[in-house]
Design a protein around this motif. Structure first.
Motif, PDB file in Angstrom:
ATOM      1  N   VAL A  81       0.829  -1.197   0.000  1.00 47.57           N
ATOM      2  CA  VAL A  81       0.000   0.000   0.000  1.00 47.57           C
ATOM      3  C   VAL A  81       0.868   1.254   0.000  1.00 47.57           C
ATOM      4  O   VAL A  81       1.978   1.264   0.533  1.00 47.57           O
ATOM      5  CB  VAL A  81      -0.943  -0.007   1.231  1.00 47.57           C
TER       6      VAL A  81
ATOM      7  N   SER B 218       3.485   8.977   6.752  1.00 47.29           N
ATOM      8  CA  SER B 218       3.553   7.549   6.504  1.00 47.29           C
ATOM      9  C   SER B 218       4.909   6.935   6.828  1.00 47.29           C
ATOM     10  O   SER B 218       5.150   5.785   6.525  1.00 47.29           O
ATOM     11  CB  SER B 218       3.124   7.218   5.076  1.00 47.29           C
ATOM     12  N   PHE B 219       5.779   7.726   7.450  1.00 47.36           N
ATOM     13  CA  PHE B 219       7.067   7.156   7.857  1.00 47.36           C
ATOM     14  C   PHE B 219       7.345   7.450   9.322  1.00 47.36           C
ATOM     15  O   PHE B 219       7.039   8.535   9.807  1.00 47.36           O
ATOM     16  CB  PHE B 219       8.193   7.752   7.015  1.00 47.36           C
TER      17      PHE B 219
ATOM     18  N   ARG C  49      15.850   1.481   6.835  1.00 45.28           N
ATOM     19  CA  ARG C  49      15.005   0.701   7.723  1.00 45.28           C
ATOM     20  C   ARG C  49      13.533   0.853   7.342  1.00 45.28           C
ATOM     21  O   ARG C  49      12.750  -0.105   7.437  1.00 45.28           O
ATOM     22  CB  ARG C  49      15.241   1.168   9.159  1.00 45.28           C
TER      23      ARG C  49
ATOM     24  N   GLU D  42      11.126  -2.480   5.700  1.00 42.91           N
ATOM     25  CA  GLU D  42      10.184  -3.065   6.662  1.00 42.91           C
ATOM     26  C   GLU D  42       9.368  -4.231   6.099  1.00 42.91           C
ATOM     27  O   GLU D  42       9.228  -5.256   6.764  1.00 42.91           O
ATOM     28  CB  GLU D  42       9.258  -1.985   7.220  1.00 42.91           C
ATOM     29  N   PRO D  43       8.850  -4.126   4.871  1.00 41.31           N
ATOM     30  CA  PRO D  43       8.055  -5.262   4.348  1.00 41.31           C
ATOM     31  C   PRO D  43       8.864  -6.544   4.189  1.00 41.31           C
ATOM     32  O   PRO D  43       8.275  -7.626   4.080  1.00 41.31           O
ATOM     33  CB  PRO D  43       7.567  -4.755   2.988  1.00 41.31           C
TER      34      PRO D  43
ATOM     35  N   ARG E 193       8.920   1.453  -0.722  1.00 40.74           N
ATOM     36  CA  ARG E 193       8.592   0.530   0.366  1.00 40.74           C
ATOM     37  C   ARG E 193       7.580  -0.520  -0.090  1.00 40.74           C
ATOM     38  O   ARG E 193       7.640  -1.679   0.304  1.00 40.74           O
ATOM     39  CB  ARG E 193       8.045   1.303   1.569  1.00 40.74           C
TER      40      ARG E 193
END
Lengths: 271, 315, 556
Positions: C383, C391-392, C400, C404-405, C455
């Motif tokens: 998403v 959003s971060f 990092r 993450e995913p 991301r």
């Protein structure tokens, strides 16, 4: 701009801390020895801040008393954070569950019981002592931290970076530790200093009415209580412990204010 | 509106109920039997048993709890273990010192804090602001009982404007009684006023940054008019919260301050009772104070609804 | 150069009409930071001046300069003449007399522009009481009249209403009522419709137009939206970084933009008008008939606090029996206004909330049957959110953040592998591999959105849900990000679910469109068909309400 307040704040706190630590190895006089002949001295070259009604050196007692105050307030903050922060995180992660209900009701309950009433009840049951003061102040700190954490964590949970972490499959616990905690540390530090200073005041109040540390352990509140009957004779007895409390609390508040401004990225950017 | 009220009432009643349970359980933990304590070491077992049944101690704990709570609802707080007189009588006189003292201090703190906070906020960053904020830093750091001692030293012992302690009694006339509560009330009020001033100021500053303040100014209101007509009422929301909390601090503070001024209030009674292990008195006074705090919280909730129409949402 | 253009165009404007408001070389510093430099413009009586600019162009500060309501620490120079008076020389008292009486102002955020603790009647009548010496009965009458005038008839919206009882559009009408209550000569509207839905926006723009025509007031309309300006303005000013880069009549600026930046804005906005792209999903569907995502009869509900102690707890149905498919490599647009349930749908698809009933399957496997979505499903679906600032996690470095995913991999990636993937992905979204060691606050909004896309990409998903992913970006940046998405789709064979309130964006990027209203999908179909021939009344309403950029063909 307000950063200036960190320096005097940190300075005052350092002095108090150093005095407290120093008292473990050295004080100008031994606080356990009474010297009745030398009682109620006004400040002079031997006893810099004078002596009390039992001839004990005021400066030495203040140094040892700082230990009591700091220990009580610090442990009470530790209790508040140790219980409150996890509770707050759980409540936010579960969103309206038992933890949420517990915090809100516990909050109502504790605010109905000022710390003094808690201390009174504990003392009535178990007798007086410094531990009672710690427990009473600590209980009072729990909902403060729980509420603060819950509020901050709740708003972070709706933030998109937390949603992104959830999309990455991370558990509520992992997100709380990895994403939430680092983002509320500042808040906790600032609130911690505030509660620390409130704890110093509360400890002083409790030991003043005899619900805190018991003699012969010196404490600032106790010293003030002892000075009261002698206030016309030796006003300096009332002066110095009071000043010690004011300096410590003032130092902590200045430090907290300064830290808040320093840690707040919004304010930092403006600088 | 009504729904909001009912909900608050319900939650306050629940708080009181839980509080009474906590108090009862904690006091019940106390080792030892009040009856044998009252009669001394040499008492005959049957005398003790008689006293136990007189005090109702021979009943089961839940039954005693119910009895205690229903008694309080009727105004019957039980019998003092030490004096064998109704607790209600001991408490009622003293209540009329502690409660007025806390209220007096609350009023003083509001009277000081509102103008000071508004003044500081309207001159943000200026000399007035800095001065007020400096004083509040100091005010927050001063323990009220120490401040009380300084007040006694200066106004009672040096200047002799007030008596150093004691209470004239309400029978002596309202103002005479009020005068003997003045120094204690000032001592109590000052640190709270400092906190309230800061809350008032920062809350006002927050509101001054809101969009609707810009709308108000675009309408042609002067800075001052906009502050008084639009900012003040919005700023009251956090201020009210603090006022509510402060009452609980003031009640607790009053107990301590009474010691400095030798006021025969609830504080003196409670410490005396602890010393004499007269637990039923401790129990009752604590409950009474909790009740007072809860009632004030409820009044603050009402004030919220008055200030903030969003809470009044149709029932 | 900016100034040269400004001054020559200035003559063109002022030749035609007598100026009601004239700014001459206005500059502004706030705490030493230059905000405006040498702004010169004028507004003619009874005319509309559109000020166009992206965020940070200084367009709002220009408005506040005119109102003389600048923030603390402001230092301004130049002259602002309104109705023959030099505003910067007036006393605060005289300014208060002008504000709200001769100059009215409307703001962007209707939700916060009204005092929440006062009734709308109080707030509107206050400006009348302040500037007109009339009896309280008359004040009440005038207040009712003006609210009626802005479309809030007294029978439905009595003066005793509080702002929280009104919708965003209604609140904006109250703000307008306050601004025009004293019949000002000039009305300044700063992004008056940006926070509103298209259908609401159309109503507000209509109202402004009518007011202007009937009252003969001059309107200064500040917006980032060229389409809005093209519908409303007589003259246009284009601002960038605190300077006027181009100005003139709507005809001359829109018909023949001379400045590079203006051209860029046009290209970015005009592109949105061109229905987009070929049919690249044909091959994908041909080889793989099974849909990538299959949503069947999806229902999501929120519990609403029970209205009374004894009443039954009720539920709000945010998503109401929704079904749709997304094929491999296909780009599907989902359009709807705020509150239509599109955010809830996103959350449900991502497995972030419980489904009430229905099913979601990915590659034929149900992902909604179990309480928690499997790692495998999560790997397929990523998403990108709207807010490039929220959003971060501000405390982590880009490496990092975008790795993450990778947590979803069955075997955790080694540091080396992670680094490799991070660099590769960053480069694929047009960033440098070295950006991995920076913090997120070092990037602009557009760059952040690229990082957000990185991301989503790092785990190589089949479907990316774009939740208003370009809504917060300026048009010029938005065009670039859309371009990137387009390239990525072609390169990686990605499928998109593009969720937006903005028809033009959806029209541009999607092969198929779903139109959502009140939790239901009311219309679906091929993008071109839906936009050129909408069937459902709601779709028709949406499309007709959306402002379209009209390039005037000749001088009126």
């Amino acid at each position: 701009m307000r950063l200036k307040s960190i320096v005097p704040g940190a300075l005052l706190i350092t002095i108090v801390l150093v005095a407290a630590l120093l008292s473990y190895v050295w004080t100008p006089f031994d606080v356990a020895t009474l010297d009745i002949r030398n009682k109620l001295q006004t400040p002079n070259q031997v006893n810099w801040l004078g002596t009390d009604h039992l001839g004990r050196d005021i400066l030495s007692m203040l140094m040892v008393g700082a230990r009591t105050s700091i220990a009580v307030a610090l442990v009470a903050v530790g209790i508040g954070m140790g219980v409150g922060v996890p509770l707050g995180l759980i409540a936010a992660a579960k969103q309206s569950g038992w933890a949420d209900e517990l915090i809100m009701r516990g909050n109502d309950l504790v605010f109905a019981f000022p710390a003094l009433l808690i201390a009174i009840m504990i003392t009535a049951v178990f007798g007086a002592g410094a531990v009672n003061a710690i427990i009473a102040i600590g209980i009072f700190n729990i909902p403060v931290f729980a509420r603060l954490t819950r509020g901050a964590a709740l708003s972070l949970w709706t933030r998109e970076f937390v949603l992104a972490a959830r999309v990455a499959g991370k558990s509520g616990f992992r997100i709380s530790v990895e994403h939430l905690l680092p983002n509320i540390t500042n808040l906790l530090i600032v609130q911690g200093t505030i509660q620390f200073s409130l704890g110093i005041l509360a400890e002083a109040g409790l030991s003043y009415v005899g619900l805190g540390a018991q003699p012969p352990i010196p404490s600032w509140g106790r010293m003030l209580a002892d000075s009261q009957t002698l206030i016309t004779l030796a006003p300096h007895l009332a002066l110095f412990p009071g000043l010690a409390i004011v300096c410590t609390v003032l130092g902590l508040n200045l430090l907290g204010d300064g830290l808040r401004d320093w840690l707040d990225p919004r304010l930092r950017r403006e600088r | 509106m009504l729904r909001y009220l009912y909900r608050r009432l319900g939650s306050l009643a629940a708080t009181l109920l839980v509080a009474s349970l906590v108090v009862f359980v904690v006091i019940e933990v106390v080792p030892g039997d009040p009856a044998s304590y009252m009669l001394g070491l040499n008492a005959q077992p049957d005398t003790v048993a008689a006293l136990r049944s007189e005090l109702g101690l021979d009943q089961s704990k839940p039954a005693r709890y119910v009895q205690w709570v229903t008694g309080m609802l009727r105004g019957d707080f039980g019998q003092s273990y030490t004096y064998r007189t109704p607790v209600a009588d001991m408490v009622s006189d003293r209540l009329w010192i502690s409660l007025p003292l806390a209220l007096y201090a609350l009023v003083l703190s509001i009277v000081i804090a509102f103008p000071a906070g508004i003044w500081a906020a309207s001159r943000r960053g200026g000399a007035a602001d800095t001065t007020v904020m400096g004083f509040t830093q100091l005010g927050i750091a001063i323990p009220n009982f120490w401040f009380a001692m300084l007040l006694v030293l200066f106004f009672a012992i040096k200047l002799r404007w007030f008596s150093a302690g004691g209470f004239a009694g309400w029978d002596e006339g309202f103002f005479v009684a009020l005068k003997s509560l003045t120094l204690p009330a000032i001592a109590l009020a000052l640190p709270q006023a400092a906190i309230l001033t800061r809350v008032m100021r920062s809350s006002l500053l927050d509101v001054l940054g809101e969009d609707f303040m810009r709308t108000a100014r675009a309408k042609g209101l002067s800075r001052r008019q906009a502050l008084l007509r639009h900012a003040l009422r919005n700023a009251m929301i956090p201020v009210l919260t603090i006022i509510g909390l402060q009452f609980s601090f003031l009640i607790a503070g009053a107990i301590i301050i009474e010691n400095v001024f030798f006021l025969p209030g609830l504080g003196r009674l409670i410490f005396q009772s602890i010393a004499q292990r007269d637990l039923i008195v401790v129990e009752s006074v604590v409950m009474l104070l909790v009740f007072a705090v809860v009632v004030v919280t409820f009044i603050v909730d009402l004030a919220y609804a008055w200030v903030d129409p969003r809470l009044r949402r149709r029932s | 150069m900016a100034y040269a253009i400004g001054s020559t165009r200035d003559c063109v404007v002022s030749d035609n009409h007598s100026a009601l408001l004239r700014l001459d070389r206005v500059s502004l510093d706030i705490h030493g930071v230059p905000i405006l430099s040498d702004i010169s413009l004028s507004v003619a009586a009874g005319q509309t001046l559109g000020i166009i600019g992206e965020s940070g162009s200084g367009k709002s500060m220009t408005a506040l300069s005119i109102m003389q309501l600048l923030p603390r620490g402001s230092q301004s120079s130049g002259s602002i003449v309104f109705d023959g008076q030099e505003l910067s020389e007036l006393s605060e008292e005289q300014l208060c007399d002008i504000r709200g009486s001769d100059i009215g102002m409307i703001f962007q955020e209707p939700m916060t522009a009204l005092n929440p603790v006062k009734t709308i009647g109080d707030q509107v009548s206050e400006s009348i009481r302040l500037h007109r010496n009339v009896s309280s009965a008359e004040v009440k009458q005038l207040t009712e009249q003006i609210l009626e005038r802005v479309g809030l008839p007294n029978s439905e919206y009595p003066l005793s209403r509080y702002p929280h009882e009104l919708s965003g559009g209604q609140r904006q009408r109250v703000v307008i009522a306050i601004a025009v209550a004293c019949k000002p000569k000039l009305l300044i509207a700063d992004e008056p419709t940006t926070a509103l839905d298209v259908t609401t926006q159309a109503g507000i723009l209509d109202l402004l137009k009518t007011l202007q025509r009937d009252e003969g007031l001059a309107l200064m309309l500040i917006t980032h939206d060229l389409a809005v300006v093209s519908m409303m303005a007589d003259d246009v000013v284009v601002m960038k970084s605190g300077q006027v880069v181009e100005q003139g009549s709507l005809y001359s600026v829109f018909g023949n933009p001379s400045n590079d930046y203006t051209k860029l804005l046009f290209d970015a906005s005009a592109l949105t008008q061109v229905a987009r792209r070929g049919n690249k999903n044909d091959s994908a569907t041909a080889t793989n008939k099974a849909p990538l995502l299959e949503v069947r009869d999806l229902v999501c509900e929120y519990r609403v606090p029970r209205p009374g102690l004894l009443s039954r707890p009720t539920a709000f149905r945010a998503v109401d029996t929704v079904s749709f498919d997304i094929q491999h490599g296909e780009s599907v647009g989902l359009v709807g206004e705020s509150g239509c349930g599109k955010s809830t749908l996103t959350r449900a698809l991502l497995g972030l909330m419980k489904l009430h009933s229905g099913s979601i399957s990915l590659n034929g496997e149900s992902v909604s049957a179990a309480q928690t979505v499997s790692r495998d499903a999560r790997r397929q679906m990523q998403v990108v959110f709207q807010d490039p600032f929220g959003s971060f996690n501000p405390r982590h470095k880009v490496r990092r953040l975008i790795s993450e995913p990778l947590y979803l991999l069955d075997t955790q990636a080694t540091a080396q592998e992670t680094n490799y993937r991070v660099s590769e992905t960053l480069e694929s979204v047009g960033m440098a591999a070295s950006d991995a060691d920076k913090f997120i606050h070092e990037f602009s909004g557009g760059q952040r959105q690229r990082i957000a896309i990185a991301r989503a990409l790092i785990i190589k998903p089949a479907l990316i849900i774009l939740d208003e992913a370009v809504s917060a970006l300026d048009v010029s940046v938005r065009a670039q990000v859309l371009e990137l998405l387009h390239d990525l789709a072609n390169r990686e064979g990605l499928a998109y679910l593009f969720i937006s309130h903005d028809l033009s964006v959806v029209q541009r990027v999607s092969d198929r469109v779903l139109v959502m209203q009140k939790g239901k999908i009311v219309e679906r179909g091929d993008t071109q068909t839906v936009f050129s021939n909408p069937q459902h009344p709601y779709t028709q309403q949406l499309i007709s309400a959306a402002p379209t950029l009209r390039i005037p063909q000749s001088e009126r």
